[in-house]
Design a protein around this motif. Structure first.
Motif, PDB file in Angstrom:
ATOM      1  N   MET A  94      11.796  -2.222  22.967  1.00 61.00           N
ATOM      2  CA  MET A  94      13.176  -1.807  22.695  1.00 61.00           C
ATOM      3  C   MET A  94      13.728  -2.477  21.439  1.00 61.00           C
ATOM      4  O   MET A  94      14.377  -1.836  20.620  1.00 61.00           O
ATOM      5  CB  MET A  94      14.077  -2.118  23.896  1.00 61.00           C
ATOM      6  N   THR A  95      13.458  -3.771  21.275  1.00 55.79           N
ATOM      7  CA  THR A  95      13.954  -4.484  20.107  1.00 55.79           C
ATOM      8  C   THR A  95      13.366  -3.894  18.834  1.00 55.79           C
ATOM      9  O   THR A  95      14.092  -3.619  17.879  1.00 55.79           O
ATOM     10  CB  THR A  95      13.621  -5.990  20.203  1.00 55.79           C
ATOM     11  N   ALA A  96      12.073  -3.669  18.812  1.00 51.40           N
ATOM     12  CA  ALA A  96      11.437  -3.082  17.625  1.00 51.40           C
ATOM     13  C   ALA A  96      12.003  -1.696  17.338  1.00 51.40           C
ATOM     14  O   ALA A  96      12.270  -1.354  16.179  1.00 51.40           O
ATOM     15  CB  ALA A  96       9.927  -3.023  17.809  1.00 51.40           C
ATOM     16  N   SER A  97      12.223  -0.893  18.368  1.00 48.40           N
ATOM     17  CA  SER A  97      12.809   0.438  18.167  1.00 48.40           C
ATOM     18  C   SER A  97      14.213   0.342  17.591  1.00 48.40           C
ATOM     19  O   SER A  97      14.579   1.102  16.688  1.00 48.40           O
ATOM     20  CB  SER A  97      12.850   1.207  19.487  1.00 48.40           C
ATOM     21  N   GLU A  98      15.008  -0.584  18.094  1.00 46.87           N
ATOM     22  CA  GLU A  98      16.367  -0.756  17.589  1.00 46.87           C
ATOM     23  C   GLU A  98      16.373  -1.179  16.128  1.00 46.87           C
ATOM     24  O   GLU A  98      17.261  -0.796  15.371  1.00 46.87           O
ATOM     25  CB  GLU A  98      17.130  -1.774  18.439  1.00 46.87           C
ATOM     26  N   PHE A  99      15.375  -1.947  15.707  1.00 44.04           N
ATOM     27  CA  PHE A  99      15.315  -2.399  14.317  1.00 44.04           C
ATOM     28  C   PHE A  99      14.994  -1.260  13.357  1.00 44.04           C
ATOM     29  O   PHE A  99      15.159  -1.405  12.154  1.00 44.04           O
ATOM     30  CB  PHE A  99      14.280  -3.516  14.167  1.00 44.04           C
ATOM     31  N   THR A 100      14.548  -0.117  13.863  1.00 39.32           N
ATOM     32  CA  THR A 100      14.275   1.027  12.986  1.00 39.32           C
ATOM     33  C   THR A 100      15.523   1.862  12.731  1.00 39.32           C
ATOM     34  O   THR A 100      15.471   2.827  11.966  1.00 39.32           O
ATOM     35  CB  THR A 100      13.171   1.942  13.567  1.00 39.32           C
ATOM     36  N   ASP A 101      16.646   1.491  13.338  1.00 35.66           N
ATOM     37  CA  ASP A 101      17.858   2.307  13.245  1.00 35.66           C
ATOM     38  C   ASP A 101      18.426   2.428  11.834  1.00 35.66           C
ATOM     39  O   ASP A 101      19.170   3.362  11.551  1.00 35.66           O
ATOM     40  CB  ASP A 101      18.938   1.820  14.219  1.00 35.66           C
ATOM     41  N   THR A 102      18.069   1.531  10.934  1.00 31.92           N
ATOM     42  CA  THR A 102      18.571   1.613   9.560  1.00 31.92           C
ATOM     43  C   THR A 102      17.804   2.637   8.740  1.00 31.92           C
ATOM     44  O   THR A 102      18.241   3.017   7.660  1.00 31.92           O
ATOM     45  CB  THR A 102      18.465   0.250   8.851  1.00 31.92           C
ATOM     46  N   GLY A 103      16.639   3.044   9.224  1.00 35.97           N
ATOM     47  CA  GLY A 103      15.801   3.973   8.483  1.00 35.97           C
ATOM     48  C   GLY A 103      14.881   3.288   7.485  1.00 35.97           C
ATOM     49  O   GLY A 103      14.080   3.942   6.819  1.00 35.97           O
ATOM     50  N   ASP A 104      14.962   1.964   7.376  1.00 36.67           N
ATOM     51  CA  ASP A 104      14.135   1.211   6.434  1.00 36.67           C
ATOM     52  C   ASP A 104      12.766   0.854   6.984  1.00 36.67           C
ATOM     53  O   ASP A 104      11.855   0.524   6.227  1.00 36.67           O
ATOM     54  CB  ASP A 104      14.829  -0.093   6.027  1.00 36.67           C
ATOM     55  N   PHE A 105      12.616   0.890   8.302  1.00 36.81           N
ATOM     56  CA  PHE A 105      11.416   0.368   8.928  1.00 36.81           C
ATOM     57  C   PHE A 105      10.780   1.386   9.866  1.00 36.81           C
ATOM     58  O   PHE A 105      11.447   2.274  10.381  1.00 36.81           O
ATOM     59  CB  PHE A 105      11.740  -0.907   9.721  1.00 36.81           C
ATOM     60  N   ALA A 106       9.477   1.204  10.091  1.00 31.77           N
ATOM     61  CA  ALA A 106       8.735   2.042  11.022  1.00 31.77           C
ATOM     62  C   ALA A 106       8.040   1.139  12.034  1.00 31.77           C
ATOM     63  O   ALA A 106       7.532   0.071  11.691  1.00 31.77           O
ATOM     64  CB  ALA A 106       7.704   2.884  10.279  1.00 31.77           C
ATOM     65  N   LYS A 107       8.008   1.581  13.282  1.00 35.42           N
ATOM     66  CA  LYS A 107       7.417   0.817  14.378  1.00 35.42           C
ATOM     67  C   LYS A 107       6.027   1.349  14.681  1.00 35.42           C
ATOM     68  O   LYS A 107       5.832   2.552  14.870  1.00 35.42           O
ATOM     69  CB  LYS A 107       8.302   0.943  15.619  1.00 35.42           C
ATOM     70  N   PHE A 108       5.065   0.428  14.745  1.00 34.90           N
ATOM     71  CA  PHE A 108       3.691   0.783  15.075  1.00 34.90           C
ATOM     72  C   PHE A 108       3.268   0.054  16.344  1.00 34.90           C
ATOM     73  O   PHE A 108       3.430  -1.156  16.454  1.00 34.90           O
ATOM     74  CB  PHE A 108       2.746   0.418  13.923  1.00 34.90           C
ATOM     75  N   ASP A 109       2.721   0.796  17.299  1.00 39.26           N
ATOM     76  CA  ASP A 109       2.238   0.231  18.546  1.00 39.26           C
ATOM     77  C   ASP A 109       0.716   0.361  18.553  1.00 39.26           C
ATOM     78  O   ASP A 109       0.181   1.454  18.768  1.00 39.26           O
ATOM     79  CB  ASP A 109       2.843   0.971  19.735  1.00 39.26           C
ATOM     80  N   PRO A 110      -0.008  -0.742  18.301  1.00 41.03           N
ATOM     81  CA  PRO A 110      -1.476  -0.643  18.238  1.00 41.03           C
ATOM     82  C   PRO A 110      -2.132  -0.333  19.576  1.00 41.03           C
ATOM     83  O   PRO A 110      -3.241   0.196  19.602  1.00 41.03           O
ATOM     84  CB  PRO A 110      -1.904  -2.011  17.714  1.00 41.03           C
ATOM     85  N   GLN A 111      -1.476  -0.654  20.699  1.00 41.33           N
ATOM     86  CA  GLN A 111      -2.045  -0.318  21.996  1.00 41.33           C
ATOM     87  C   GLN A 111      -2.128   1.190  22.168  1.00 41.33           C
ATOM     88  O   GLN A 111      -3.063   1.708  22.770  1.00 41.33           O
ATOM     89  CB  GLN A 111      -1.235  -0.926  23.149  1.00 41.33           C
ATOM     90  N   LEU A 112      -1.122   1.893  21.635  1.00 36.12           N
ATOM     91  CA  LEU A 112      -1.119   3.345  21.707  1.00 36.12           C
ATOM     92  C   LEU A 112      -1.812   3.967  20.489  1.00 36.12           C
ATOM     93  O   LEU A 112      -2.151   5.149  20.501  1.00 36.12           O
ATOM     94  CB  LEU A 112       0.324   3.869  21.792  1.00 36.12           C
ATOM     95  N   GLY A 113      -1.962   3.163  19.422  1.00 36.16           N
ATOM     96  CA  GLY A 113      -2.580   3.655  18.201  1.00 36.16           C
ATOM     97  C   GLY A 113      -1.719   4.673  17.480  1.00 36.16           C
ATOM     98  O   GLY A 113      -2.240   5.599  16.872  1.00 36.16           O
ATOM     99  N   GLU A 114      -0.389   4.468  17.528  1.00 36.97           N
ATOM    100  CA  GLU A 114       0.482   5.452  16.888  1.00 36.97           C
ATOM    101  C   GLU A 114       1.799   4.840  16.436  1.00 36.97           C
ATOM    102  O   GLU A 114       2.221   3.802  16.906  1.00 36.97           O
ATOM    103  CB  GLU A 114       0.761   6.612  17.836  1.00 36.97           C
ATOM    104  N   TRP A 115       2.413   5.547  15.508  1.00 39.02           N
ATOM    105  CA  TRP A 115       3.743   5.226  15.031  1.00 39.02           C
ATOM    106  C   TRP A 115       4.756   5.808  15.991  1.00 39.02           C
ATOM    107  O   TRP A 115       4.531   6.879  16.570  1.00 39.02           O
ATOM    108  CB  TRP A 115       3.999   5.814  13.644  1.00 39.02           C
ATOM    109  N   GLU A 116       5.885   5.160  16.118  1.00 42.47           N
ATOM    110  CA  GLU A 116       6.967   5.708  16.933  1.00 42.47           C
ATOM    111  C   GLU A 116       7.627   6.844  16.152  1.00 42.47           C
ATOM    112  O   GLU A 116       7.925   6.706  14.973  1.00 42.47           O
ATOM    113  CB  GLU A 116       8.008   4.630  17.234  1.00 42.47           C
ATOM    114  N   GLU A 117       7.812   7.958  16.810  1.00 43.15           N
ATOM    115  CA  GLU A 117       8.501   9.104  16.212  1.00 43.15           C
ATOM    116  C   GLU A 117       9.887   9.206  16.800  1.00 43.15           C
ATOM    117  O   GLU A 117      10.055   9.196  18.023  1.00 43.15           O
ATOM    118  CB  GLU A 117       7.721  10.399  16.467  1.00 43.15           C
ATOM    119  N   ILE A 118      10.863   9.285  15.939  1.00 48.73           N
ATOM    120  CA  ILE A 118      12.262   9.368  16.410  1.00 48.73           C
ATOM    121  C   ILE A 118      12.803  10.751  16.142  1.00 48.73           C
ATOM    122  O   ILE A 118      12.570  11.370  15.182  1.00 48.73           O
ATOM    123  CB  ILE A 118      13.125   8.300  15.727  1.00 48.73           C
TER     124      ILE A 118
END
Length: 118
Positions: A94-118
């Motif tokens: 949740m914290t990592a997802s919230e940090f993407t709210d500015t549009g400057d950052f992208a969240k990557f989850d290596p366990q899932l092997g994918e970028w978060e899509e918003i």
């Protein structure tokens, strides 16, 4: 073992079709000075506490070690890790997802092997 989530500049996601950037640090752009300061300040607002600060990185713990959460901010990535507790995994996700709210950052989850899509 632990669970990890990473934040990179959004350009890392945009410029890399695969995940080669994980093995080639030349493909990972550094944060701007403003982005780095903003991430550090935001972590502190989220009750992360600085444990160790060097010229290359800052290591934080969450609320004095709650859920075993650690965040490491470097010039090119912000990594969150937690043990496999449900609360810890939820919190870092949740914290990592919230940090993407500015549009400057992208969240990557290596366990899932994918970028978060918003």
């Amino acid at each position: 073992m632990s669970y990890h989530v990473y934040l990179f500049r959004k350009e890392v996601k945009e410029q890399n079709t695969g995940f080669e950037f994980l093995e080639n640090e030349n493909l990972v752009l550094n944060f701007t000075a403003e982005q780095f300061i903003s991430l550090k300040e935001r972590l502190l607002k989220y009750q992360f506490q600085i444990e160790k600060e060097t010229a290359d990185s800052i290591e934080f713990n969450f609320k004095g070690g709650q859920y075993g959460i650690v965040a490491i901010l470097t010039k090119s990535q912000l990594s969150f890790s937690s043990g496999f507790s449900e609360d810890g995994i939820f919190e870092i996700g949740m914290t990592a997802s919230e940090f993407t709210d500015t549009g400057d950052f992208a969240k990557f989850d290596p366990q899932l092997g994918e970028w978060e899509e918003i």
